[in-house]
Design an enzyme around this catalytic site. Sequence first.
Site, PDB file in Angstrom:
ATOM      1  N   HIS A   1      10.625 -32.849 -24.881  1.00  0.00           N
ATOM      2  CA  HIS A   1      10.309 -33.686 -23.711  1.00  0.00           C
ATOM      3  C   HIS A   1       8.874 -33.464 -23.225  1.00  0.00           C
ATOM      4  O   HIS A   1       8.535 -33.850 -22.119  1.00  0.00           O
ATOM      5  CB  HIS A   1      11.308 -33.399 -22.585  1.00  0.00           C
TER       6      HIS A   1
ATOM      7  N   GLU B   1       1.609 -10.437 -16.885  1.00  0.00           N
ATOM      8  CA  GLU B   1       1.216  -9.383 -15.955  1.00  0.00           C
ATOM      9  C   GLU B   1       0.557  -8.196 -16.653  1.00  0.00           C
ATOM     10  O   GLU B   1      -0.286  -7.529 -16.062  1.00  0.00           O
ATOM     11  CB  GLU B   1       2.368  -8.937 -15.047  1.00  0.00           C
TER      12      GLU B   1
ATOM     13  N   GLU C   1      11.352 -13.935 -18.872  1.00  0.00           N
ATOM     14  CA  GLU C   1      10.981 -12.540 -18.614  1.00  0.00           C
ATOM     15  C   GLU C   1       9.924 -12.069 -19.624  1.00  0.00           C
ATOM     16  O   GLU C   1       8.973 -11.368 -19.265  1.00  0.00           O
ATOM     17  CB  GLU C   1      12.252 -11.666 -18.663  1.00  0.00           C
TER      18      GLU C   1
ATOM     19  N   TRP D   1      -3.672  -2.006  -1.430  1.00  0.00           N
ATOM     20  CA  TRP D   1      -3.597  -3.278  -2.143  1.00  0.00           C
ATOM     21  C   TRP D   1      -4.143  -4.291  -1.155  1.00  0.00           C
ATOM     22  O   TRP D   1      -3.501  -4.600  -0.149  1.00  0.00           O
ATOM     23  CB  TRP D   1      -2.150  -3.596  -2.526  1.00  0.00           C
TER      24      TRP D   1
ATOM     25  N   LYS E   1       6.196 -10.745 -18.530  1.00  0.00           N
ATOM     26  CA  LYS E   1       5.681  -9.430 -18.934  1.00  0.00           C
ATOM     27  C   LYS E   1       4.305  -9.580 -19.586  1.00  0.00           C
ATOM     28  O   LYS E   1       3.405  -8.794 -19.347  1.00  0.00           O
ATOM     29  CB  LYS E   1       6.644  -8.752 -19.928  1.00  0.00           C
TER      30      LYS E   1
ATOM     31  N   ARG F   1       1.758   1.649  -5.978  1.00  0.00           N
ATOM     32  CA  ARG F   1       1.981   0.671  -4.904  1.00  0.00           C
ATOM     33  C   ARG F   1       0.734  -0.162  -4.613  1.00  0.00           C
ATOM     34  O   ARG F   1       0.811  -1.223  -4.013  1.00  0.00           O
ATOM     35  CB  ARG F   1       2.402   1.393  -3.616  1.00  0.00           C
TER      36      ARG F   1
ATOM     37  N   ASN G   1       0.162  -0.177   6.188  1.00  0.00           N
ATOM     38  CA  ASN G   1       0.718  -1.003   5.114  1.00  0.00           C
ATOM     39  C   ASN G   1       1.323  -2.229   5.784  1.00  0.00           C
ATOM     40  O   ASN G   1       2.110  -2.094   6.715  1.00  0.00           O
ATOM     41  CB  ASN G   1       1.810  -0.210   4.369  1.00  0.00           C
ATOM     42  N   GLY G   2       0.952  -3.423   5.328  1.00  0.00           N
ATOM     43  CA  GLY G   2       1.502  -4.642   5.926  1.00  0.00           C
ATOM     44  C   GLY G   2       0.379  -5.564   6.368  1.00  0.00           C
ATOM     45  O   GLY G   2      -0.757  -5.421   5.933  1.00  0.00           O
TER      46      GLY G   2
ATOM     47  N   CYS H   1       0.847  -1.188   0.000  1.00  0.00           N
ATOM     48  CA  CYS H   1       0.000   0.000   0.000  1.00  0.00           C
ATOM     49  C   CYS H   1       0.881   1.236   0.000  1.00  0.00           C
ATOM     50  O   CYS H   1       2.070   1.167   0.305  1.00  0.00           O
ATOM     51  CB  CYS H   1      -0.868   0.010   1.248  1.00  0.00           C
TER      52      CYS H   1
ATOM     53  N   LYS I   1       3.451  -2.624  -7.098  1.00  0.00           N
ATOM     54  CA  LYS I   1       4.861  -2.495  -7.481  1.00  0.00           C
ATOM     55  C   LYS I   1       5.786  -3.258  -6.546  1.00  0.00           C
ATOM     56  O   LYS I   1       6.682  -3.952  -6.986  1.00  0.00           O
ATOM     57  CB  LYS I   1       5.234  -1.015  -7.517  1.00  0.00           C
TER      58      LYS I   1
HETATM   59  C1  AGP Z   1       8.083  -7.288 -12.517  1.00  0.00           C
HETATM   60  O1  AGP Z   1       7.544  -6.829 -13.705  1.00  0.00           O
HETATM   61  C2  AGP Z   1       7.134  -7.550 -11.458  1.00  0.00           C
HETATM   62  N1  AGP Z   1       6.253  -6.487 -11.235  1.00  0.00           N
HETATM   63  C3  AGP Z   1       7.619  -8.310 -10.238  1.00  0.00           C
HETATM   64  O2  AGP Z   1       7.840  -9.611 -10.664  1.00  0.00           O
HETATM   65  C4  AGP Z   1       8.875  -7.811  -9.489  1.00  0.00           C
HETATM   66  O3  AGP Z   1      10.007  -7.963 -10.291  1.00  0.00           O
HETATM   67  C5  AGP Z   1       9.026  -8.615  -8.181  1.00  0.00           C
HETATM   68  O4  AGP Z   1       7.902  -8.393  -7.386  1.00  0.00           O
HETATM   69  C6  AGP Z   1      10.286  -8.286  -7.430  1.00  0.00           C
HETATM   70  O5  AGP Z   1      10.302  -6.969  -6.989  1.00  0.00           O
HETATM   71  P1  AGP Z   1      11.619  -6.314  -6.398  1.00  0.00           P
HETATM   72  O6  AGP Z   1      12.627  -6.326  -7.487  1.00  0.00           O
HETATM   73  O7  AGP Z   1      11.203  -4.913  -6.014  1.00  0.00           O
HETATM   74  O8  AGP Z   1      12.040  -7.135  -5.234  1.00  0.00           O
END
Ligand code: AGP
Length: 617
Positions: free
Chosen positions: A509, A493, A486, A75, A490, A27, A101-102, A2, A612
Amino acid sequence: MCGIVGYVGPQPALEVVVNGLARLEYRGYDSAGVAVLGRGALHTDKRAGKLANLRRALEERPISGDGAGIGHTRWATHGAPNDVNAHPHVDNDNRVAIVHNGIIENFAALRLELEEQGCKFLSETDTEVASHLLSTTLASRGDGDLAGAMRDVCKRLEGAFTLVAVSTDDPDLVVAARRNSPLVVGRGEGENFLASDVAAFIAHTREAVELGQDQVVELRADSVVVTDYDGDPVEVNEYHVDWDASAAEKDGYDYFMLKEIVEQPRAVADTLLGRVTVDGQLTLDEMRLSPAELRGVEKIVIIACGTSYHAGLIAKYAVEHWCRIPCEVEVASEFRYRDPILDQQTLVIAISQSGESMDTLMAVRYAREQRAKVLAICNVNGSTIPRESDGVLYTHAGPEVGVAATKTFLTQLAACYLIGLYLAQVRGMKFGDEINAVIAQLATMPEQIEKVLDTVQPVRELAHSLADADTVLFLGRHVGYPVAMEGALKLKELAYMHAEAFAAGELKHGPIALIEEGLPVVVVVPSPKGRSVLHDKIVSNIQEVRARGARTIVIAEEGDESVRPYSDVLIEIPAVPTLLQPIVSTIPMQVFACELALAKGNDVDQPRNLAKSVTVE
Ligand code: AGP
């Protein structure tokens, strides 16, 4: 997870807080809320959905105050993202408001206890226990000391939290507490700020104060007092934020992600800057690990999550090749549960752009308990993971606001290469001229990234033509395999599509059974230089999937004519050394996912269900 903002000073608190929330919306964006103090009363508003909903509500039904203010973007963890569960949460007398937050892990027991005392709960959140507990504690202390009450409350809470509170008893005061979740103070002239991230107050001040673990801060317009949970004053670390407000703006782009992709040449250049002496030696003094300690390393373990984990997978190839040290890579959330073998000769490298991912932080703590040395690679100065590590190498990507990591990924790769080369240098595994040759190649990467960015238009067009696809597969070998992973991440997400990556050799396989007519398959091809065996094998893999009807989208080195006959779409990238290829081959993947998501009408800066930085486990 959050986003939290607090303000006390002469400006209208509501405006400062809402504008700060706008900068923290990345966030969490399930709901947003504010509380301001005015004329002895607490005024709050909170709405489900993005901040725009709250802004609209505040325009229709304005609230005002002449005292302090706090705000929150959520969040959701406990309770659905609706108006009632949104923060702030207030006590039954509307005297105290709190944002959080938490996760408060012992909230159920506390809730029962408070209900027995007569507190009426309105929401399903864990946070609401904190507002009632703060209120009852304040009442039983009888001294009106909000900070004292907050310290008492924190001692009863288990879990991770940043809590920020205001009370009608003292309208020019904001009190906050921190355990495991981020919180930073912004020191202004006759005004002070609090936020989860400096981005919230950078338009007002660039002077920041880092809050440590288990600390409480009392914020007034003219003072910042930080104590531990026993009320004893603590030393704080003050620092100057070296990027300005414009770095956190969209700069004419429709989305932060588009801007951040374009910023990659500068981000990588800044990360490499100043790390080589005039005589060609790498200097990574900020790592705080001595050459003797690095010479003693017998094993490297890289821990990270998501995109940062993919950077770690690529680093393994470089580190093992250059340094001949065994290197394991593991997702941080799994690490401490499998009883990993660590000792003083193990170097753990924790990669986290935010420095706040709870899974990575917990893995770091575990590694240090096992007496391993921990080196962090991080983009956020003063964040928790580098603070709790033995050493740190900061990436200099500037603020990354888009939820999908782009520029921070390329800078993490640059940092990993620097660490690999530095280890090779101090351990005498490579001659100076060999290291210099790689450094010189690394130094050309910003230019190579520019070249890729100049030629990605066909990728945009391709993405729009595939907006209706259900599945996209990604194949790679060697360092191209994590790049494929990667690319798939992408796409998941941002475009909410099924996307999966395979090591191309694994295809036969099992996964080859997935191939059917028209299925898009993206293939990352290693350099053909030196008649590379890997290159030839992947060309065979491309032919295998094409023979079964796949539509092949091939990312290959410019001039590699051997792949052209088997490519439905050929995306050319500059020729660079194999180990460094991920720096260029990732970019078409980023553009592809971003454009495909835009074609589907998705918000690429704030994809659904994500945040984020993931500050809960
Ligand atoms: C990446 O596009 C993501 N949003 C996510 O996987 C991110 O890389 C992951 O949560 C790790 O975050 P950090 O690098 O801030 O630890």
